[in-house]
Design a protein around this motif. Structure first.
Motif, PDB file in Angstrom:
ATOM      1  N   GLY B  72       0.827  -1.202   0.000  1.00 12.74           N
ATOM      2  CA  GLY B  72       0.000   0.000   0.000  1.00 12.74           C
ATOM      3  C   GLY B  72       0.862   1.253   0.000  1.00 12.74           C
ATOM      4  N   LEU B  73       1.939   1.211   0.756  1.00 16.50           N
ATOM      5  CA  LEU B  73       2.863   2.346   0.834  1.00 16.50           C
ATOM      6  C   LEU B  73       3.510   2.613  -0.520  1.00 16.50           C
ATOM      7  CD1 LEU B  73       4.621   4.405   2.392  1.00 16.50           C
ATOM      8  CD2 LEU B  73       6.164   2.542   2.930  1.00 16.50           C
ATOM      9  N   VAL B  74       4.055   1.547  -1.127  1.00 16.97           N
ATOM     10  CA  VAL B  74       4.765   1.707  -2.400  1.00 16.97           C
ATOM     11  C   VAL B  74       3.810   2.214  -3.484  1.00 16.97           C
ATOM     12  CG1 VAL B  74       5.935   0.462  -4.237  1.00 16.97           C
ATOM     13  CG2 VAL B  74       6.509  -0.009  -1.843  1.00 16.97           C
ATOM     14  N   PRO B 134      -4.960   6.446   2.557  1.00 10.95           N
ATOM     15  CA  PRO B 134      -4.403   7.481   3.444  1.00 10.95           C
ATOM     16  C   PRO B 134      -2.983   7.891   3.052  1.00 10.95           C
ATOM     17  CG  PRO B 134      -4.682   5.413   4.638  1.00 10.95           C
ATOM     18  CD  PRO B 134      -5.362   5.250   3.314  1.00 10.95           C
ATOM     19  N   VAL B 135      -2.197   6.918   2.585  1.00 10.83           N
ATOM     20  CA  VAL B 135      -0.827   7.235   2.179  1.00 10.83           C
ATOM     21  C   VAL B 135      -0.840   8.153   0.963  1.00 10.83           C
ATOM     22  CG1 VAL B 135       1.256   6.271   1.150  1.00 10.83           C
ATOM     23  CG2 VAL B 135       0.239   5.174   3.152  1.00 10.83           C
ATOM     24  N   ALA B 136      -1.593   7.753  -0.067  1.00 11.90           N
ATOM     25  CA  ALA B 136      -1.621   8.534  -1.308  1.00 11.90           C
ATOM     26  C   ALA B 136      -2.157   9.939  -1.060  1.00 11.90           C
ATOM     27  CB  ALA B 136      -2.475   7.816  -2.354  1.00 11.90           C
ATOM     28  N   LEU B 137      -3.229  10.031  -0.298  1.00 17.78           N
ATOM     29  CA  LEU B 137      -3.836  11.338  -0.050  1.00 17.78           C
ATOM     30  C   LEU B 137      -2.906  12.263   0.719  1.00 17.78           C
ATOM     31  CD1 LEU B 137      -7.597  10.954   0.865  1.00 17.78           C
ATOM     32  CD2 LEU B 137      -6.546  12.261  -0.988  1.00 17.78           C
ATOM     33  N   SER B 138      -2.295  11.742   1.792  1.00 15.05           N
ATOM     34  CA  SER B 138      -1.471  12.626   2.615  1.00 15.05           C
ATOM     35  C   SER B 138      -0.237  13.083   1.849  1.00 15.05           C
ATOM     36  CB  SER B 138      -1.093  11.944   3.924  1.00 15.05           C
ATOM     37  OG  SER B 138      -0.396  10.771   3.658  1.00 15.05           O
ATOM     38  N   ILE B 139       0.360  12.172   1.091  1.00 14.55           N
ATOM     39  CA  ILE B 139       1.572  12.587   0.378  1.00 14.55           C
ATOM     40  C   ILE B 139       1.217  13.528  -0.772  1.00 14.55           C
ATOM     41  CG2 ILE B 139       1.813  10.725  -1.301  1.00 14.55           C
ATOM     42  CD1 ILE B 139       4.765  10.695  -0.636  1.00 14.55           C
ATOM     43  N   SER B 179       2.285  10.812   8.517  1.00 12.20           N
ATOM     44  CA  SER B 179       0.998  10.886   9.206  1.00 12.20           C
ATOM     45  C   SER B 179      -0.021  10.006   8.492  1.00 12.20           C
ATOM     46  CB  SER B 179       0.533  12.333   9.369  1.00 12.20           C
ATOM     47  OG  SER B 179       0.303  12.898   8.117  1.00 12.20           O
ATOM     48  N   GLY B 180       0.065   9.912   7.161  1.00 12.09           N
ATOM     49  CA  GLY B 180      -0.805   8.987   6.432  1.00 12.09           C
ATOM     50  C   GLY B 180      -0.489   7.543   6.789  1.00 12.09           C
ATOM     51  N   LEU B 181       0.791   7.282   6.914  1.00 15.41           N
ATOM     52  CA  LEU B 181       1.225   5.920   7.216  1.00 15.41           C
ATOM     53  C   LEU B 181       0.788   5.499   8.618  1.00 15.41           C
ATOM     54  CD1 LEU B 181       2.759   3.779   5.694  1.00 15.41           C
ATOM     55  CD2 LEU B 181       4.879   4.610   6.699  1.00 15.41           C
ATOM     56  N   ARG B 182       0.740   6.465   9.524  1.00 19.05           N
ATOM     57  CA  ARG B 182       0.261   6.156  10.883  1.00 19.05           C
ATOM     58  C   ARG B 182      -1.200   5.724  10.853  1.00 19.05           C
ATOM     59  NH1 ARG B 182       3.377  10.510  13.984  1.00 19.05           N
ATOM     60  NH2 ARG B 182       1.655  11.899  13.547  1.00 19.05           N
ATOM     61  N   ILE B 183      -1.986   6.441  10.047  1.00 18.98           N
ATOM     62  CA  ILE B 183      -3.397   6.068   9.907  1.00 18.98           C
ATOM     63  C   ILE B 183      -3.491   4.668   9.297  1.00 18.98           C
ATOM     64  CG2 ILE B 183      -5.569   6.622   8.743  1.00 18.98           C
ATOM     65  CD1 ILE B 183      -4.696   9.566   8.837  1.00 18.98           C
ATOM     66  N   ALA B 184      -2.716   4.444   8.231  1.00 17.42           N
ATOM     67  CA  ALA B 184      -2.737   3.146   7.556  1.00 17.42           C
ATOM     68  C   ALA B 184      -2.345   2.036   8.531  1.00 17.42           C
ATOM     69  CB  ALA B 184      -1.794   3.164   6.356  1.00 17.42           C
ATOM     70  N   ALA B 185      -1.347   2.303   9.363  1.00 18.09           N
ATOM     71  CA  ALA B 185      -0.870   1.273  10.290  1.00 18.09           C
ATOM     72  C   ALA B 185      -1.928   0.915  11.327  1.00 18.09           C
ATOM     73  CB  ALA B 185       0.411   1.735  10.984  1.00 18.09           C
ATOM     74  N   THR B 186      -2.742   1.890  11.714  1.00 19.39           N
ATOM     75  CA  THR B 186      -3.795   1.561  12.685  1.00 19.39           C
ATOM     76  C   THR B 186      -4.928   0.801  12.017  1.00 19.39           C
ATOM     77  OG1 THR B 186      -4.566   3.803  12.348  1.00 19.39           O
ATOM     78  CG2 THR B 186      -3.468   3.359  14.418  1.00 19.39           C
ATOM     79  N   TYR B 187      -5.192   1.113  10.740  1.00 18.07           N
ATOM     80  CA  TYR B 187      -6.273   0.414  10.039  1.00 18.07           C
ATOM     81  C   TYR B 187      -5.898  -0.998   9.649  1.00 18.07           C
ATOM     82  CZ  TYR B 187      -9.050   4.658   9.314  1.00 18.07           C
ATOM     83  OH  TYR B 187      -9.812   5.774   9.483  1.00 18.07           O
ATOM     84  N   VAL B 188      -4.613  -1.199   9.359  1.00 15.96           N
ATOM     85  CA  VAL B 188      -4.251  -2.408   8.608  1.00 15.96           C
ATOM     86  C   VAL B 188      -4.522  -3.676   9.409  1.00 15.96           C
ATOM     87  CG1 VAL B 188      -1.787  -2.548   9.230  1.00 15.96           C
ATOM     88  CG2 VAL B 188      -2.550  -3.335   7.000  1.00 15.96           C
TER      89      VAL B 188
END
Lengths: 262, 261
Positions: B72-74, B134-139, B179-188
């Motif tokens: 998801g990050l990549v 969340p990653v795509a949007l925040s970046i 900050s997007g990745l933090r959201i992603a990490a809590t959801y994942v």
């Protein structure tokens, strides 16, 4: 052209630029003509909002003039970027790069190889006694030190014309005087062509070979003044009666503008 | 400062221990049945007895969540950079990205299973989707936020589009990315549980469903403990990574708690 023996690094002729505000065309620059000869230190001085930054953007190729020509080293270059080195008002250092890498990455943009850029950045930082902060991030540096790094970055880019846009405006008076002497020392050893913008008449007289006094918007050249003081400039040149006289002349021009000329 | 930091760690731990103590006491005093509310001790015993099996399931969920987060990050970074470089596409897709975040997992999961079967594929797709947005949007926001002075400087010295991206926009967007990745990490992790719940033969979601169907409430609570711990690990791994990556900013105090400061 006067002084045809010396090549001009920069020639601006008949530069006109207007911006569209609403339905109106607001002229910012009106028929600007000026030259910077090779190895010459030329200063633009004028009231704030007289379009000096716009002029720099045109020279840098970020914007295009509506009329007129910009010639650098004999070539018409309107709209062409990457020909000048530049020092902005704020130090504009990249917070995530070390002091050394801030300089070296700019040199890479100007065409140097990575290793030679790092090496020359390091050498010069040591030469100006900033070797000890080369690996630090910029936020640990004082305002004056940041300006030194920013100036060094502009100086080391191998480009014939340096454009300095009010580089010391944000500094306190003491640091400013110190920076002026420091900059003169470095410049007098290197003699690059410089186009300098300032609000300070003393600064202009202190540093320059010639001054162009600009009017308020739409800016045009009110007068071109050659500064007669010998180089290297003495630190107490500001006590010279001729200095005081020139200062009065420029001040009057800035205050009364066209009415003095007419 | 060290004192304050220690307190920041100690205080929540003590609070948790007090809470668990009260829970245990309530179960003992009122003699609550294990099938209604198991006591912390019951839960611990069940987890210990099941530990071999539980370990395998935790590992399965951990792997699934980690791969989902990484992919998801990549993909999120790649898509965001692409949309940033092509403004027309950004204008076309950015609002849709926001909308797409509202598609419920519980609806998407079964559909993916219809299309891709019951293997790891539909679960991974689900997790990648969850982390990607969340990653795509925040970046994407971060890439546009670079300081105008630095942008102007690079323009004046004639830096190329690629240099602008590499030297300015990407580093400037890193804190947004985290900050997007933090959201992603809590959801994942919780998304992985949902996916496993919907159909799987391993993972904590599967274990949870098994225990739930068997009226083994202690087992259900045991899986909750594992899920919470796993989420916690993911979240703080991201916080740690952010700290190691973004070192150029003077550190603000107590930032390890993330949102609160």
């Amino acid at each position: 052209m006067t002084g045809s023996l010396v090549r001009n690094t920069l020639e601006l002729s008949g530069i006109y630029k207007a911006y569209t505000r609403g339905k109106q065309q607001v002229p910012v620059l009106s028929d600007i003509n000026l030259q910077v000869k090779a190895g010459e230190f030329v200063t633009l001085i004028g009231p704030s909002g007289s379009g000096k930054s716009t002029l720099f953007r045109l020279i840098g190729g970020v914007e295009r003039a509506d009329r007129g020509t910009i010639v650098i080293d004999g070539q018409e270059v309107s709209g062409q970027r990457g020909l000048i080195s530049y020092m902005p008002q704020q130090a504009a250092l990249f917070p995530w790069l070390s002091v050394r890498d801030n300089i070296s990455s700019a040199l890479v943009t100007a065409g140097a190889s990575k290793s030679e850029a790092k090496q020359s950045a390091m050498e010069w930082l040591e030469r100006i006694q900033l070797g000890h902060v080369a690996k630090e991030y910029p936020h640990v540096l004082s305002g004056g030190m940041q300006m030194r790094v920013s100036f060094l970055r502009a100086l080391l880019m191998k480009r014939n014309l340096m454009c300095l846009d009010e580089p010391f405006a944000a500094l306190d008076a003491l640091t400013r005087a110190d920076m002026q002497r420091w900059l003169l020392q470095l410049w007098e050893a290197d003699r690059r062509s410089v186009l300098f913008v300032t609000h300070s008449i003393e600064e202009a007289l202190m540093l320059s070979d010639r001054i162009y006094v600009l009017s308020s918007a739409p800016a045009t050249v009110l007068r071109e003044i050659a500064i007669p003081f010998e180089r290297p400039r003495r630190a107490d040149v500001w006590t010279d009666p001729a200095f005081v006289e020139l200062k009065r002349e420029v001040l009057a021009l800035l205050e009364y503008g066209d009415s003095m000329i007419g | 400062m060290g004192n304050k930091r220690l307190r920041g760690i100690l205080l929540p731990v003590v609070t948790l221990l007090v809470f668990v103590g009260i829970w245990q006491a309530v179960c003992a005093i009122f003699e609550i049945q294990t099938y209604t509310l198991p006591s912390p001790w019951n839960i611990a015993v069940t987890m210990f007895e099941d530990s071999a099996m539980l370990g395998e399931h935790v590992l399965a969920t951990f792997k699934l969540a980690l791969i989902g987060l990484a992919l998801g990050l990549v993909i999120g970074v790649a898509v965001a950079v692409f949309l940033h470089i092509v403004p027309l596409l950004r204008e076309a897709f950015a609002p849709l990205l926001v909308l797409s975040q509202n598609v419920p997992l519980i609806a998407l999961g079964p559909l993916l299973m219809i299309w891709f079967g019951f293997g790891w594929m539909p679960k991974l797709i689900l997790l990648v989707l969850v982390c990607f947005f969340p990653v795509a949007l925040s970046i994407l926001v971060g890439l546009g936020q670079a300081e105008p002075q630095l942008r102007e400087y690079l323009g004046m010295i004639g830096a190329s589009r690629w240099e602008r991206l590499k030297r300015l926009e990407f580093p400037a967007s890193l804190s947004y990315l985290f900050s997007g990745l933090r959201i992603a990490a809590t959801y994942v992790v919780s998304s992985a549980i949902v996916a496993e719940w919907l159909g799987a033969n391993k993972g904590i979601g599967f274990y949870l469903k098994l225990k739930f169907n068997g009226f083994d409430q202690a087992g259900v609570f045991g899986s909750i403990v594992c899920i919470v711990t796993l989420s916690f690990l993911f979240y703080y791994a991201v916080v740690l990574a952010e700290r190691l990556t973004i070192r150029w900013r003077p550190r603000s105090q107590g930032d390890w708690k993330g949102a609160s400061s």
